[in-house]
Design a protein around this motif. Sequence first.
Motif, mmCIF file in Angstrom:
data_model
loop_
_atom_site.group_PDB
_atom_site.id
_atom_site.type_symbol
_atom_site.label_atom_id
_atom_site.label_comp_id
_atom_site.label_asym_id
_atom_site.label_seq_id
_atom_site.Cartn_x
_atom_site.Cartn_y
_atom_site.Cartn_z
ATOM 1 N N GLN A 12 0.833 -1.201 0.000
ATOM 2 C CA GLN A 12 0.000 0.000 0.000
ATOM 3 C C GLN A 12 0.873 1.258 0.000
ATOM 4 O OE1 GLN A 12 -2.554 -0.302 3.416
ATOM 5 N NE2 GLN A 12 -4.001 -1.662 2.385
ATOM 6 N N SER A 13 0.365 2.299 -0.637
ATOM 7 C CA SER A 13 1.038 3.592 -0.591
ATOM 8 C C SER A 13 0.803 4.230 0.772
ATOM 9 C CB SER A 13 0.483 4.509 -1.696
ATOM 10 O OG SER A 13 -0.846 4.898 -1.372
ATOM 11 N N GLU A 14 1.357 5.424 0.971
ATOM 12 C CA GLU A 14 1.172 6.132 2.250
ATOM 13 C C GLU A 14 -0.288 6.482 2.494
ATOM 14 O OE1 GLU A 14 4.085 9.139 1.236
ATOM 15 O OE2 GLU A 14 5.301 8.529 2.944
ATOM 16 N N LEU A 15 -1.097 6.518 1.408
ATOM 17 C CA LEU A 15 -2.523 6.819 1.539
ATOM 18 C C LEU A 15 -3.365 5.551 1.607
ATOM 19 C CD1 LEU A 15 -2.785 9.781 -1.001
ATOM 20 C CD2 LEU A 15 -2.537 9.892 1.484
ATOM 21 N N GLY A 16 -2.690 4.402 1.698
ATOM 22 C CA GLY A 16 -3.413 3.153 1.848
ATOM 23 C C GLY A 16 -3.932 2.555 0.557
ATOM 24 N N LYS A 17 -3.425 3.009 -0.595
ATOM 25 C CA LYS A 17 -3.901 2.506 -1.882
ATOM 26 C C LYS A 17 -2.856 1.602 -2.524
ATOM 27 C CE LYS A 17 -6.858 6.505 -2.906
ATOM 28 N NZ LYS A 17 -7.146 7.592 -3.870
ATOM 29 N N ILE A 18 -3.347 0.656 -3.343
ATOM 30 C CA ILE A 18 -2.457 -0.244 -4.085
ATOM 31 C C ILE A 18 -2.503 0.141 -5.559
ATOM 32 C CG2 ILE A 18 -2.123 -2.626 -4.865
ATOM 33 C CD1 ILE A 18 -2.985 -3.583 -2.144
ATOM 34 N N ASP A 19 -1.338 0.279 -6.174
ATOM 35 C CA ASP A 19 -1.254 0.624 -7.592
ATOM 36 C C ASP A 19 -1.862 -0.495 -8.427
ATOM 37 O OD1 ASP A 19 -0.183 2.018 -9.989
ATOM 38 O OD2 ASP A 19 1.108 0.250 -10.079
ATOM 39 N N ARG A 20 -2.701 -0.126 -9.429
ATOM 40 C CA ARG A 20 -3.420 -1.135 -10.211
ATOM 41 C C ARG A 20 -2.482 -1.991 -11.070
ATOM 42 N NH1 ARG A 20 -6.550 3.269 -14.054
ATOM 43 N NH2 ARG A 20 -4.722 4.018 -15.212
ATOM 44 N N ALA A 21 -1.394 -1.374 -11.583
ATOM 45 C CA ALA A 21 -0.445 -2.143 -12.400
ATOM 46 C C ALA A 21 0.278 -3.177 -11.538
ATOM 47 C CB ALA A 21 0.558 -1.205 -13.070
ATOM 48 N N SER A 54 0.827 -8.937 -9.614
ATOM 49 C CA SER A 54 0.829 -9.897 -8.494
ATOM 50 C C SER A 54 -0.088 -11.076 -8.771
ATOM 51 C CB SER A 54 0.404 -9.192 -7.207
ATOM 52 O OG SER A 54 -0.977 -8.855 -7.240
ATOM 53 N N ARG A 55 -1.126 -10.874 -9.582
ATOM 54 C CA ARG A 55 -2.074 -11.949 -9.885
ATOM 55 C C ARG A 55 -1.464 -13.020 -10.791
ATOM 56 N NH1 ARG A 55 -6.836 -10.599 -12.617
ATOM 57 N NH2 ARG A 55 -7.676 -12.546 -11.806
ATOM 58 N N GLN A 98 7.141 1.781 -7.077
ATOM 59 C CA GLN A 98 6.816 0.355 -6.951
ATOM 60 C C GLN A 98 6.725 -0.315 -8.326
ATOM 61 O OE1 GLN A 98 3.573 -2.521 -4.694
ATOM 62 N NE2 GLN A 98 3.366 -0.314 -4.538
ATOM 63 N N VAL A 99 7.509 -1.363 -8.509
ATOM 64 C CA VAL A 99 7.518 -2.155 -9.748
ATOM 65 C C VAL A 99 7.692 -3.607 -9.349
ATOM 66 C CG1 VAL A 99 8.611 -2.528 -11.977
ATOM 67 C CG2 VAL A 99 8.663 -0.253 -10.981
ATOM 68 N N ILE A 100 6.655 -4.439 -9.566
ATOM 69 C CA ILE A 100 6.779 -5.839 -9.121
ATOM 70 C C ILE A 100 6.671 -6.808 -10.301
ATOM 71 C CG2 ILE A 100 5.948 -5.311 -6.810
ATOM 72 C CD1 ILE A 100 3.335 -6.787 -7.626
ATOM 73 N N LEU A 142 -2.176 1.219 -16.961
ATOM 74 C CA LEU A 142 -1.340 2.382 -16.668
ATOM 75 C C LEU A 142 -1.109 2.459 -15.161
ATOM 76 C CD1 LEU A 142 -2.548 5.439 -18.799
ATOM 77 C CD2 LEU A 142 -0.346 4.291 -18.905
ATOM 78 N N PRO A 143 0.120 2.721 -14.729
ATOM 79 C CA PRO A 143 0.366 2.872 -13.290
ATOM 80 C C PRO A 143 -0.272 4.151 -12.763
ATOM 81 C CG PRO A 143 2.342 3.415 -14.537
ATOM 82 C CD PRO A 143 1.342 2.890 -15.530
ATOM 83 N N THR A 144 -0.408 4.223 -11.444
ATOM 84 C CA THR A 144 -1.003 5.399 -10.803
ATOM 85 C C THR A 144 0.000 6.028 -9.839
ATOM 86 O OG1 THR A 144 -1.875 4.131 -8.938
ATOM 87 C CG2 THR A 144 -3.255 4.259 -10.923
ATOM 88 N N ALA A 145 -0.389 7.154 -9.261
ATOM 89 C CA ALA A 145 0.478 7.839 -8.294
ATOM 90 C C ALA A 145 0.662 7.015 -7.026
ATOM 91 C CB ALA A 145 -0.102 9.205 -7.949
ATOM 92 N N SER A 146 -0.168 5.997 -6.835
ATOM 93 C CA SER A 146 -0.090 5.172 -5.625
ATOM 94 C C SER A 146 1.210 4.385 -5.537
ATOM 95 C CB SER A 146 -1.268 4.188 -5.592
ATOM 96 O OG SER A 146 -2.492 4.865 -5.675
ATOM 97 N N ARG A 147 1.943 4.296 -6.632
ATOM 98 C CA ARG A 147 3.166 3.483 -6.597
ATOM 99 C C ARG A 147 4.388 4.257 -6.109
ATOM 100 N NH1 ARG A 147 5.716 2.528 -12.552
ATOM 101 N NH2 ARG A 147 5.552 4.612 -13.394
ATOM 102 N N MET A 148 4.275 5.546 -5.832
ATOM 103 C CA MET A 148 5.423 6.363 -5.421
ATOM 104 C C MET A 148 5.412 6.589 -3.918
ATOM 105 S SD MET A 148 7.213 7.170 -8.172
ATOM 106 C CE MET A 148 8.109 8.667 -7.803
ATOM 107 N N TYR A 149 6.576 6.406 -3.292
ATOM 108 C CA TYR A 149 6.705 6.739 -1.880
ATOM 109 C C TYR A 149 8.170 7.070 -1.571
ATOM 110 C CZ TYR A 149 7.640 1.660 -1.732
ATOM 111 O OH TYR A 149 8.108 0.399 -1.962
ATOM 112 N N VAL A 150 8.411 7.675 -0.428
ATOM 113 C CA VAL A 150 9.729 8.232 -0.101
ATOM 114 C C VAL A 150 10.731 7.124 0.220
ATOM 115 C CG1 VAL A 150 10.994 9.711 1.504
ATOM 116 C CG2 VAL A 150 8.715 10.377 0.730
ATOM 117 N N GLU A 151 11.965 7.279 -0.270
ATOM 118 C CA GLU A 151 13.088 6.390 0.076
ATOM 119 C C GLU A 151 13.731 6.918 1.357
ATOM 120 O OE1 GLU A 151 15.295 3.985 0.795
ATOM 121 O OE2 GLU A 151 15.304 3.439 -1.342
#
Length: 627
Positions: A49-58, A63-64, A120-122, A418-427
Amino acid sequence: MDYEKLGLKMGLEVHQQLDTNQKLFSPCKCQLTDKKPELKITRKLRPTQSELGKIDRAAFEESRRKLQFIYESYDYDTCLVEADEEPPHPLNLEALDVSLVISTLLNMQVVDEFHTMRKQVIDGSNTGGFQRTGLVATDGYVDTPHGIVAIENLCLEEDAARRIGEKKGRAIFRLDRLGIPLVEITTDPSIKKPEQVKDVAYQLGQILRSTRVKRGLGTIRQDLNISISEGARVEIKGVQDLDLMPTMVENEVKRQINLLEIKDELEKRNAQVHDEIYDVSEIFQKSESKIIERALSQKGVIMAVKLGGFIGLIGREIQPGRRLGTELAGYAKKMGVSGIFHTDELPSYGISQEEVEAVLKFMDASEGDAFILVADQEEKARNALIEVQRRAKTALRGVPEETRKALDDGNTEYLRPLPTASRMYVETDIPTTRIPREYLEEIKSNLPELPDAKKKRIMETYNLTDDIATSLVKQDKAGDFEKIMEEVKDINPVVPASNLAYTFKELRREGCDIGRVDVDVLIEIYSYVADDTIPAQSTPTIIRDACTGLTPAESIKKHGLKKLGEEEVEGIIDDLIGSNETLITERGMAAIGSLMGMAMKKLKGKADGKLVNRLMKEKLIKLVDDR
């Protein structure tokens, strides 16, 4: 097509590896290897999850697929940072310097501090499930023949691991490329014409090549973002051939137009995608289809979904040679199945008309309804059909936002959402890096020469044609040319320039190993021309031999390329005149043209044309006067 009326908008992303001594966050060298791996690491990745509790759709879709990832590693070519077993080292400041030079050349506003983020890239391309990236500059521009295009962002980030292959639910990557510094340059969506996007890509490529970047296949990659007003934004990944870009744009616009037409037709039919997934294995127990027979023999199942009102539309072409069914199959294949069957192509592939009718009856289908079949293990088949349903529901709304893969024929295929902003978080493992203003001023005062300026300068300095100068700059040969001119005095600039611009291109096309011909070899070759040992016309032959490892001296000896002395040339001319007395008697001085042709053919470039012409003329004048 009227692109303005369609509301075509395009943006470009360019990813370019930098030529630095070490990787972005590790001390390893930035070089690839084909050695047998010394260590293999097995991983599974899952979305967070991102800092806002969301999972990037891509990330969620990847993962599926439930892939297992195998990473090939080395004792010295890679290290624990790439394996995600050791914290990242401090930022490579050399890479930051190069990115600042590029930002300045693109007229961009550089940030005050460099902050590292995690993207985030999985899909397996990063061992930790994320890519480290940071914003360097914003708000720049590049000037093209079609006008100014704005550059939105320039980021400095790690390159991904190198994908080696995939088999039986396992994807194999090599860690040698992971962590090589690269810049990602993103334009705004102001590109309006298919030809313009090629110009922008070329212009950016030329600017990058004036700095310290890596060269060769795979070191630069382009992604296209395309949309039309009634369609959706689609990202096309991995566009390699600039000449193919306009065709790719045209095909994507056609695809979106055709998908919109299919949507309108589905609306008229009150089409519906049914949620139920049917197990129709019993219907196919005696099927003659090899694919179905193989699936059932391996304890698999035959499953189907009903698409109400879709009949005749699944087989409709939306790109050259690609149909709506191809789109549905693309989504299904991401779940690991080999493909799908659909009503518009049946009966075929060993599936009979009776079996088609039996499936329709089993589903209680109405006239105009279609179905999709998948033959595989139950979990894979079910997941694949869930994806088919998801894509079919999107067809009711028009064009889906998605990431697509560029194909060699100018078409594209589905890759992921398409990825969303949910995949970005601070290092949190890397401190920020301050970028002083005075340091930027120092960079501005030492910028490299841009391609257009270089082309204009060498044209004026060496009196070269526009075509030769353009080729030298475009092929990154201008530096070699100028070094040759600096080292070899009394050489006609056109000789080395034309060889570098054209001869090398021809040899590369023929498959010759031009990498063996460095600038020192060329300097030796042109030194023989400058001291009048060999004719300029023989240089392509010597360069060709150099591709095989032959030295210039060996090539000259092999082909007998040394120029003849004046006495030897005079003797050959005397022989020609003596054997063509009838021609001279009939034509007089007018015979000089034919005789010159014979002489040059016999001499094979071993004598200067001016010398041959002078001697020929002197002897003919004397002979004609004596008669």
